[in-house]
Design a protein around this motif. Structure first.
Motif, short mmCIF file in Angstrom:
data_model
loop_
_atom_site.label_atom_id
_atom_site.label_comp_id
_atom_site.label_asym_id
_atom_site.label_seq_id
_atom_site.Cartn_x
_atom_site.Cartn_y
_atom_site.Cartn_z
N PHE A 124 -24.01 5.90 -3.41
CA PHE A 124 -24.47 6.26 -2.07
C PHE A 124 -25.55 7.32 -2.14
O PHE A 124 -26.55 7.27 -1.41
N ILE A 125 -25.32 8.32 -3.02
CA ILE A 125 -26.28 9.41 -3.12
C ILE A 125 -27.63 8.88 -3.58
O ILE A 125 -28.68 9.23 -3.02
N VAL A 126 -27.60 7.98 -4.57
CA VAL A 126 -28.87 7.43 -5.06
C VAL A 126 -29.50 6.53 -4.00
O VAL A 126 -30.70 6.62 -3.73
N TYR A 135 -29.15 6.40 -0.59
CA TYR A 135 -29.74 7.08 0.55
C TYR A 135 -30.72 8.16 0.12
O TYR A 135 -31.74 8.38 0.78
N GLY A 136 -30.41 8.82 -1.03
CA GLY A 136 -31.27 9.91 -1.50
C GLY A 136 -32.64 9.42 -1.88
O GLY A 136 -33.65 10.04 -1.55
#
Lengths: 260, 276
Positions: A99-101, A103-104
């Motif tokens: 998720f972090i990758v 959306y980030g």
């Protein structure tokens, strides 16, 4: 030429080809190939899963190798930087990393483009995001495996390379790397099997892998147990095939070792 | 005969070797700078996007999610440890049928993704509702939390059985023979001699397994359990604020690092008699 290859692949498709599993057994059932069954969708999911894992592997290995090099360098700052990387990405759940990758990266690209005056929504490809997230996780684990393999190689090997007058990276390529691969292979085999299982997470961000396709089939046909069972079986078969294949690779890597 | 009449006068310290600028140093500084830049960017994001309202609304939810995650993993590890004992013994038995069943169980659960197992149990068993209601188990398989716990127990039992088996088999044969020579019954020998040595070997893999379980437990968020990941997804779906994921990352990193350090301390403490 490419037409020939695609024809060959269609003919040898183990699930939906002319001699495929779903074609032979599943015709007329829920998993038949074509308009009426889910066989071809699931076969597509298998392709996505395999290609994602295969695409992640080299990227993760290269990053992991570089991090292992950094972690064993004499420079303190470089070791610190590598340590931060492995601590973070080994401590985060794979799902959260994804998720972090996902959306980030979107936010990052958007803000960079906004700097250049482009205002618009950027949607990054789920395949690329999944590949980046899995590669990051894979590389942090593989760096540990490679680091312990590096430590298993005696100093004398480097010194021998120096005394033969080999340049540093020729020593690495000709002397160290062959031994490194042999030592690290069992650990990397494990990591490959873990990677294969971790690809199931990308179904959450909407990539059509095995689990997503079977999930859609389960929801539409109301035969959840059957389809998720198929998903589990497919993963099982993939794991079996790869451990079989990697057994060959391991024997190939050991071909020059003393037989006991 | 000569005698030393005067001492050598004190000399200045040798000049410190100048640290040369190497490629590795430049790379190290560059990568560290990148990390610092990233940290500053994330901190700026948190500070700029700080919202007291959101913090008060979602902060307590995060804590309750944290508790759900910890209790889920704790229960799964304990029940998995209980279930792993018979599996490990079946795996070591000379009975080929028992051995085969245990091997199939371990192989099946270790080579399929946890997410697929969870879906199989939560959605898959849901399609057997009439049968489950007939045997009075529907309340269990209706609830996502129970299903998550069940699949975690089954999954971790397979891994822990292998850890236990490997540890027990790593105890040398002479220990069994020594116990037999002392006339100890098999059960006593196992409990007093084999198990303590095996558990020391198993300590580190057990720690790794707990960490893996903690990380793997995030998948229950997908079947609507509000654990730490579930609360994060909830908060993100309400606010579309990227910070929510950063907070979850901080929580998870804190848990995993704490676990790792506690485990390292435990290991150092429990193996202090082996240090030379």
């Amino acid at each position: 030429m490419s037409g020939f290859f695609s024809a060959l692949f269609t003919a040898l498709d183990p699930l939906c080809g002319p001699v495929g599993l779903f074609t032979l057994i599943g015709s007329g059932t829920l998993v038949s190939c074509g308009e009426t069954g889910w066989g071809d969708e699931i076969a597509f999911g298998v392709k996505v899963t395999i290609s994602l894992a295969l695409a992640t592997l080299p990227v993760g290995l290269v990053i992991g190798f570089l991090i292992a090099l950094a972690a064993q360098s004499e420079e303190k700052l470089l070791r610190l930087a590598a340590g931060i990387y492995t601590t973070i990405f080994r401590g985060l759940p794979e799902l959260l990393t994804l998720f972090i990758v996902y959306y980030g990266l979107q936010i990052l690209i958007q803000s960079v483009l906004a700097w250049f005056g482009y205002e618009g929504r950027i949607e990054i490809n789920a395949f690329l995001a999944g590949m980046a997230a899995l590669a990051v996780v894979f590389s942090s684990y593989s760096s540990e495996v490679l680091l312990s393999a590096f430590r298993a190689i005696p100093r004398g090997q480097y010194e021998a390379g120096d005394s033969l007058g080999l340049h540093r990276w020729r020593t690495m390529r000709l002397v160290i790397l062959p031994q490194l691969i042999r030592i690290a292979l069992p650990g990397l085999t494990n990591l490959w099997l873990i990677l294969l299982k971790d690809t199931s997470y990308v179904s959450v961000i909407g990539l059509a892998d095995i689990l997503r396709q079977t999930g859609i089939a389960a929801r539409v046909s109301k035969e959840a147990f059957f389809f998720y069972g198929i998903a589990c079986l497919l993963y099982l078969v993939l794991a079996m095939i790869s451990s079989f294949g990697l057994g060959f690779v391991e024997r190939w890597a050991r071909r020059s070792e003393v037989r006991r | 005969m000569t005698a030393v009449n005067e001492l050598i006068p004190p000399r200045p310290a040798p000049v410190a070797a100048r640290r040369t600028i190497t490629g590795a140093r430049i790379a190290g500084i560059a990568v560290l700078a990148l990390w610092v830049l990233l940290a500053i960017a994330l901190a700026a994001m948190v500070i700029n996007g700080w919202d007291q309202d959101k913090f008060l609304r979602y902060g307590p939810r995060y804590l309750s999610g944290l508790w759900v995650t910890i209790s889920l993993v704790g229960l799964a590890v304990v029940f998995g440890a209980l279930l792993s004992v018979p599996i490990a013994f079946a795996r070591m038995s000379s009975n080929r049928i028992l051995n085969g069943i245990a091997y199939a169980y371990v192989y099946l659960f270790r080579s399929t993704p946890l997410l697929a197992q969870l879906f199989l149990i939560y959605y898959g068993l849901g399609s057997f509702r009439p049968q489950l209601e007939a045997v009075g188990l529907w309340w269990f398989f209706r609830d996502a939390w129970y299903c998550g716990l069940f699949s975690f127990v089954l999954n971790t039992a397979a891994y822990q059985a292998e850890i236990l088996r490997g540890a027990i088999e790593s105890v040398p044969r002479g220990q069994h023979e020594g116990a037999a020579a002392l006339g100890l019954p098999k059960y006593v020998a196992f409990r007093k001699i084999i198990l303590p040595q095996a558990l020391i070997v198993a300590l580190r893999p057990y720690g790794n397994e707990i960490v893996l379980m903690m990380k793997g437990s995030a998948v229950v968020a997908i079947v609507t359990v509000y654990d730490l990941m579930g609360e994060t997804r909830y908060a993100f779906s309400r606010t579309f604020d990227y910070q929510t994921y950063l907070w979850a990352a901080i929580f998870y990193l804190a848990i995993v690092e704490t676990l790792r350090h506690v485990w390292a301390f435990l290991e150092a403490r429990l193996t202090r008699h082996l240090k030379r």
